[in-house]
Motif scaffolding. Structure first.
Motif, PDB file in Angstrom:
ATOM      1  N   LEU A  54       0.846  -1.207   0.000  1.00  0.00           N
ATOM      2  CA  LEU A  54       0.000   0.000   0.000  1.00  0.00           C
ATOM      3  C   LEU A  54       0.871   1.243   0.000  1.00  0.00           C
ATOM      4  CD1 LEU A  54      -2.616  -1.100   2.692  1.00  0.00           C
ATOM      5  CD2 LEU A  54      -3.020  -0.867   0.255  1.00  0.00           C
ATOM      6  N   MET A  83      -6.423  -8.505   6.686  1.00  0.00           N
ATOM      7  CA  MET A  83      -5.992  -7.387   7.524  1.00  0.00           C
ATOM      8  C   MET A  83      -7.153  -6.789   8.301  1.00  0.00           C
ATOM      9  SD  MET A  83      -3.491  -4.274   7.038  1.00  0.00           S
ATOM     10  CE  MET A  83      -3.498  -2.882   8.155  1.00  0.00           C
ATOM     11  N   PHE A  85      -8.141  -3.470  10.062  1.00  0.00           N
ATOM     12  CA  PHE A  85      -7.704  -2.081  10.130  1.00  0.00           C
ATOM     13  C   PHE A  85      -8.062  -1.461  11.470  1.00  0.00           C
ATOM     14  CE2 PHE A  85      -7.561  -2.883   5.669  1.00  0.00           C
ATOM     15  CZ  PHE A  85      -6.521  -2.086   5.222  1.00  0.00           C
ATOM     16  N   ALA A  89     -12.445  -0.012   9.068  1.00  0.00           N
ATOM     17  CA  ALA A  89     -12.478   0.237   7.621  1.00  0.00           C
ATOM     18  C   ALA A  89     -13.539  -0.614   6.927  1.00  0.00           C
ATOM     19  CB  ALA A  89     -11.109   0.015   6.971  1.00  0.00           C
ATOM     20  N   LEU A  90     -14.686  -0.764   7.591  1.00  0.00           N
ATOM     21  CA  LEU A  90     -15.791  -1.504   6.964  1.00  0.00           C
ATOM     22  C   LEU A  90     -16.418  -0.618   5.888  1.00  0.00           C
ATOM     23  CD1 LEU A  90     -17.394  -2.936  10.216  1.00  0.00           C
ATOM     24  CD2 LEU A  90     -15.862  -4.101   8.633  1.00  0.00           C
ATOM     25  N   PHE A  91     -16.905  -1.239   4.821  1.00  0.00           N
ATOM     26  CA  PHE A  91     -17.541  -0.473   3.755  1.00  0.00           C
ATOM     27  C   PHE A  91     -18.948  -0.102   4.210  1.00  0.00           C
ATOM     28  CE2 PHE A  91     -14.731  -3.558   1.482  1.00  0.00           C
ATOM     29  CZ  PHE A  91     -13.707  -2.642   1.303  1.00  0.00           C
ATOM     30  N   ASP A  92     -19.192   1.203   4.392  1.00  0.00           N
ATOM     31  CA  ASP A  92     -20.468   1.558   5.024  1.00  0.00           C
ATOM     32  C   ASP A  92     -21.654   1.518   4.064  1.00  0.00           C
ATOM     33  OD1 ASP A  92     -18.820   4.629   5.850  1.00  0.00           O
ATOM     34  OD2 ASP A  92     -19.347   3.878   3.878  1.00  0.00           O
ATOM     35  N   SER A  93     -21.389   1.290   2.772  1.00  0.00           N
ATOM     36  CA  SER A  93     -22.512   1.168   1.837  1.00  0.00           C
ATOM     37  C   SER A  93     -23.026  -0.269   1.765  1.00  0.00           C
ATOM     38  CB  SER A  93     -22.070   1.625   0.446  1.00  0.00           C
ATOM     39  OG  SER A  93     -20.993   0.839   0.009  1.00  0.00           O
ATOM     40  N   MET A  94     -22.360  -1.183   2.486  1.00  0.00           N
ATOM     41  CA  MET A  94     -22.759  -2.596   2.419  1.00  0.00           C
ATOM     42  C   MET A  94     -23.158  -3.108   3.795  1.00  0.00           C
ATOM     43  SD  MET A  94     -19.661  -4.183   0.309  1.00  0.00           S
ATOM     44  CE  MET A  94     -19.019  -3.253  -1.047  1.00  0.00           C
ATOM     45  N   GLN A  98     -22.138  -8.683   3.748  1.00  0.00           N
ATOM     46  CA  GLN A  98     -21.487  -8.376   2.468  1.00  0.00           C
ATOM     47  C   GLN A  98     -20.056  -7.889   2.682  1.00  0.00           C
ATOM     48  OE1 GLN A  98     -24.459  -5.658   1.044  1.00  0.00           O
ATOM     49  NE2 GLN A  98     -25.343  -7.162  -0.338  1.00  0.00           N
ATOM     50  N   PHE A 102     -16.850 -10.000   1.316  1.00  0.00           N
ATOM     51  CA  PHE A 102     -16.431  -9.182   0.170  1.00  0.00           C
ATOM     52  C   PHE A 102     -15.560  -9.958  -0.828  1.00  0.00           C
ATOM     53  CE2 PHE A 102     -14.025  -6.077  -2.213  1.00  0.00           C
ATOM     54  CZ  PHE A 102     -14.954  -5.070  -2.442  1.00  0.00           C
ATOM     55  N   ARG A 103     -14.540 -10.613  -0.304  1.00  0.00           N
ATOM     56  CA  ARG A 103     -13.614 -11.345  -1.165  1.00  0.00           C
ATOM     57  C   ARG A 103     -14.273 -12.561  -1.826  1.00  0.00           C
ATOM     58  NH1 ARG A 103      -8.035 -11.587  -1.540  1.00  0.00           N
ATOM     59  NH2 ARG A 103      -7.279 -10.531   0.271  1.00  0.00           N
ATOM     60  N   ARG A 106     -16.581 -11.640  -5.237  1.00  0.00           N
ATOM     61  CA  ARG A 106     -16.013 -11.145  -6.494  1.00  0.00           C
ATOM     62  C   ARG A 106     -14.584 -11.653  -6.641  1.00  0.00           C
ATOM     63  NH1 ARG A 106     -17.500  -7.478  -3.022  1.00  0.00           N
ATOM     64  NH2 ARG A 106     -19.157  -6.490  -4.176  1.00  0.00           N
ATOM     65  N   ARG A 153     -14.020 -10.282   8.633  1.00  0.00           N
ATOM     66  CA  ARG A 153     -13.675 -10.046   7.230  1.00  0.00           C
ATOM     67  C   ARG A 153     -12.226 -10.442   6.957  1.00  0.00           C
ATOM     68  NH1 ARG A 153     -14.244  -4.083   4.771  1.00  0.00           N
ATOM     69  NH2 ARG A 153     -12.320  -3.756   5.934  1.00  0.00           N
ATOM     70  N   ASP A 165      -3.951  -4.092  12.915  1.00  0.00           N
ATOM     71  CA  ASP A 165      -3.474  -2.738  13.178  1.00  0.00           C
ATOM     72  C   ASP A 165      -4.224  -2.183  14.387  1.00  0.00           C
ATOM     73  OD1 ASP A 165      -2.526  -0.199  13.149  1.00  0.00           O
ATOM     74  OD2 ASP A 165      -3.165   0.293  11.107  1.00  0.00           O
TER      75      ASP A 165
ATOM     76  N   THR B 131     -10.962   6.916   6.007  1.00  0.00           N
ATOM     77  CA  THR B 131     -11.242   5.842   6.965  1.00  0.00           C
ATOM     78  C   THR B 131     -10.597   4.515   6.555  1.00  0.00           C
ATOM     79  OG1 THR B 131     -13.309   5.373   5.826  1.00  0.00           O
ATOM     80  CG2 THR B 131     -13.433   6.853   7.699  1.00  0.00           C
ATOM     81  N   GLU B 132      -9.607   4.578   5.664  1.00  0.00           N
ATOM     82  CA  GLU B 132      -8.822   3.411   5.230  1.00  0.00           C
ATOM     83  C   GLU B 132      -9.620   2.395   4.424  1.00  0.00           C
ATOM     84  OE1 GLU B 132      -6.984   2.168   9.082  1.00  0.00           O
ATOM     85  OE2 GLU B 132      -5.122   2.692   8.088  1.00  0.00           O
ATOM     86  N   GLN B 133     -10.828   2.769   3.987  1.00  0.00           N
ATOM     87  CA  GLN B 133     -11.618   1.809   3.205  1.00  0.00           C
ATOM     88  C   GLN B 133     -10.972   1.527   1.843  1.00  0.00           C
ATOM     89  OE1 GLN B 133     -15.999   2.398   3.183  1.00  0.00           O
ATOM     90  NE2 GLN B 133     -15.685   3.783   4.877  1.00  0.00           N
ATOM     91  N   ASP B 135      -7.677   1.453   1.313  1.00  0.00           N
ATOM     92  CA  ASP B 135      -6.634   0.473   1.627  1.00  0.00           C
ATOM     93  C   ASP B 135      -7.250  -0.910   1.821  1.00  0.00           C
ATOM     94  OD1 ASP B 135      -4.607   2.277   1.481  1.00  0.00           O
ATOM     95  OD2 ASP B 135      -4.455   2.627   3.633  1.00  0.00           O
ATOM     96  N   ALA B 136      -8.412  -0.930   2.501  1.00  0.00           N
ATOM     97  CA  ALA B 136      -9.078  -2.213   2.732  1.00  0.00           C
ATOM     98  C   ALA B 136      -9.458  -2.868   1.407  1.00  0.00           C
ATOM     99  CB  ALA B 136     -10.316  -2.022   3.610  1.00  0.00           C
ATOM    100  N   VAL B 138      -7.900  -2.606  -1.410  1.00  0.00           N
ATOM    101  CA  VAL B 138      -6.681  -3.170  -2.006  1.00  0.00           C
ATOM    102  C   VAL B 138      -6.323  -4.488  -1.346  1.00  0.00           C
ATOM    103  CG1 VAL B 138      -4.231  -2.793  -2.449  1.00  0.00           C
ATOM    104  CG2 VAL B 138      -5.837  -0.896  -2.669  1.00  0.00           C
ATOM    105  N   THR B 139      -6.376  -4.524   0.005  1.00  0.00           N
ATOM    106  CA  THR B 139      -6.006  -5.777   0.679  1.00  0.00           C
ATOM    107  C   THR B 139      -6.998  -6.888   0.361  1.00  0.00           C
ATOM    108  OG1 THR B 139      -7.227  -5.269   2.700  1.00  0.00           O
ATOM    109  CG2 THR B 139      -4.950  -4.549   2.609  1.00  0.00           C
ATOM    110  N   LEU B 140      -8.210  -6.522  -0.084  1.00  0.00           N
ATOM    111  CA  LEU B 140      -9.180  -7.546  -0.473  1.00  0.00           C
ATOM    112  C   LEU B 140      -9.102  -7.811  -1.979  1.00  0.00           C
ATOM    113  CD1 LEU B 140     -12.074  -6.305   1.804  1.00  0.00           C
ATOM    114  CD2 LEU B 140     -10.863  -8.460   2.059  1.00  0.00           C
TER     115      LEU B 140
END
Lengths: 252, 264
Positions: A54, A83, A85, A89-94, A98, A102-103, A106, A153, A165, B131-133, B135-136, B138-140
């Motif tokens: 990264l 990882m 975080f 760093a959860l995706f708040d739109s899902m 989900q 995630f992995r 897709r 996740r 982290d 919020t590092e999403q 980066d998240a 990429v790691t996924l």
């Protein structure tokens, strides 16, 4: 002795005039739980981000399982990692499930939706969350629950290497204890190699096999966790005891 | 002493801002090429694309439609009073139609979408970055350019001409309503006049412009979001920059494209 899973040699990284990493050498054995400690802003997160690609290091080599981390198929490389975080760093739109799956929804590890959801719920259960949580959105969860979802996740695709982290930052002592225990158990039962960044000494004692202290851009001390208290290293001692006076300047 | 300081200050300031501008142009160009190259390579995230299409296209309809309607209505009044000075009030229908279709439909639609969409894209992606999403992602094993940027750029480029087309129709309708209710035009004559003077090339050139504006809006939203600074302030600045730069680029591109269509 088995070959090291992660090997860092002379890794350097500067942001402008600020040299964060000044030649980090570190080796993490396969199946080992390494905890990196150090004050805020000493470059612990940067170190992990360098390994994951990264952040691009300015110098040095990073080898994962013997192969140069900067070369080769990036997707295959990242598929070996999970990882957690700092902020989740959860995706708040899902929804929660989900996020966890995630992995699995897709890319190369894609599988049918029902199966992915089942795995997600199973992983959520593993981190102590009920299946009712699966259809909520991350914003509806407490900090501790978000950390657990982040953990679910991270382990969803059964990675070989997991990074944590600051897993306990912002949590109360009891929840910190729960998360530490979960990390210990999960890393143990998966046989994964773990690398944790923290400045919480209770985490260190609960999670670590080996400890490395990062200070001033280099690894100041590294060794098994049992030897940590009798290291004789003034930097490490100051950090463990949380003293304001010592070789580490309190004002940074 | 002060004289030399003033003398060196001016070239220094000019040089500094010129270099800054050059750097920005370079970065945006690289970002554009990167986005285009990812557009051509799989995987393609269809779900993200359809979400973006719904958000950028469908939900922008009220904003674009209303602004076009009022613009067309005001345009009819202005041209009537302007035309009256040399007894040419009858040009109202044709000038409203040509003005809307060639210029105001795409430009005003583009600017409204810039305000709505560039801002929200920049804020969303900026927050994800902070919020590092990102980066998240990429790691996924998910490329943020493919997952976030490509679907939005593609959706905006496709949605914007459709929005502009609807804006054209509503703008002409605005002019028509004012024409027959306030300016005493005959309904059938107004429509016939509109139809007779409007050429396909007028409409098509406007729609091409709109596509370019859609591309610019999404590109600026994504670029500033991806390069957002830290914290709430960083995201706020990214949002502002996205809207301002998208608006300026739309107006600049409008001139360039008009020159191209004008000389063609």
């Amino acid at each position: 002795m088995t070959r090291a899973m992660i090997e860092l040699e002379g890794v350097e990284k500067a942001f402008g005039a600020n040299a964060v990493l000044r030649g980090v050498n570190l080796s993490v054995g396969r199946g080992e739980s390494m905890v990196i400690i150090g004050g805020s802003g000493t470059g612990k997160s940067v170190l992990i981000k360098c390994i994951l690609g990264l952040v691009k290091p300015d110098a040095g080599t990073i080898r994962v399982d013997g192969a140069d981390a900067t070369k080769g198929d990036r997707d295959a490389f990242l598929a070996r990692f999970g990882m957690l975080f700092q902020g989740g760093a959860l995706f708040d739109s899902m929804t929660v499930w989900q996020n966890v799956a995630f992995r699995l929804l897709r890319g190369a590890q894609k599988r049918p939706k029902d199966e992915a959801r089942e795995i997600a719920i199973e992983k959520l259960r593993r981190v102590g969350l009920k299946s009712a949580v699966a259809d909520l959105y991350p914003a509806e969860l407490s900090g501790g629950m978000q950390k657990r979802v982040g953990l679910a996740r991270a382990i969803a695709a059964d990675p070989e290497i997991i990074f944590f982290d600051e897993p306990t930052t912002g949590l109360d002592p009891i929840m910190s204890g729960v998360i530490n225990e979960l990390i210990r158990e999960i890393v143990g039962e998966m046989g994964a190699t773990a690398m944790t960044i923290t400045h919480d000494m209770s985490s260190v004692r609960a999670i670590a096999d080996h400890v490395a202290m990062l200070h001033d851009g280099v690894i100041q001390w590294t060794g098994p966790v049992e030897e940590m208290d009798a290291s004789g290293d003034p930097y490490l001692e100051q950090f463990i005891q949380g003293r304001a006076e010592g070789p580490i300047e309190a004002v940074r | 002493m002060t004289a030399t300081r003033i003398l060196t200050f001016i070239p220094h300031a000019v040089g500094h801002s010129t270099l800054g501008l050059m750097r920005l142009v370079g970065r945006v160009t690289l970002f554009t090429f990167s986005a285009l190259s990812h557009l051509l390579r799989p995987p393609f995230y269809f779900r993200e694309f359809s979400h973006a299409l719904l958000f950028i296209g469908y939900f922008s309809l009220p904003v674009v439609g209303l602004t076009a309607l009022f613009t067309g209505a005001a345009l009819a009044l202005q041209i009537y009073s302007g035309g009256a000075r040399f007894n040419a009030e009858t040009v109202v229908p044709s000038i409203v139609a040509i003005g809307m279709v060639r210029e105001l439909g795409p430009v005003i639609g583009g600017l409204m979408v810039a305000g709505r969409v560039a801002a929200s894209i920049a804020a969303e992606i900026g927050t994800m970055k902070v919020t590092e999403q990102i980066d998240a992602l990429v790691t996924l094993s998910t490329n943020p350019m493919k997952y976030l940027t490509v679907p939005r750029i593609l959706a905006a480029t496709i949605a914007m001409p459709i929005l502009a087309g609807i804006g054209d129709i509503l703008g002409i309708m605005g002019g028509y309503l004012v024409g027959i209710t306030r300016l005493g035009f005959n309904s059938a004559a107004y429509l016939e006049n509109t139809r007779d003077f409007l050429e396909a090339a007028d409409v098509i050139s406007g729609l091409w412009k709109a596509a370019a504006f859609g591309f610019i809006v999404a590109l600026m939203g994504c670029y500033h979001g991806m390069n957002s600074g830290r914290g709430a302030q960083g995201v706020g600045r990214a949002t502002t920059n996205a809207v301002v730069s998208a608006s300026i680029l739309i107006l600049a591109a409008n001139y360039v494209l008009t020159e191209v269509f004008f000389s063609a």
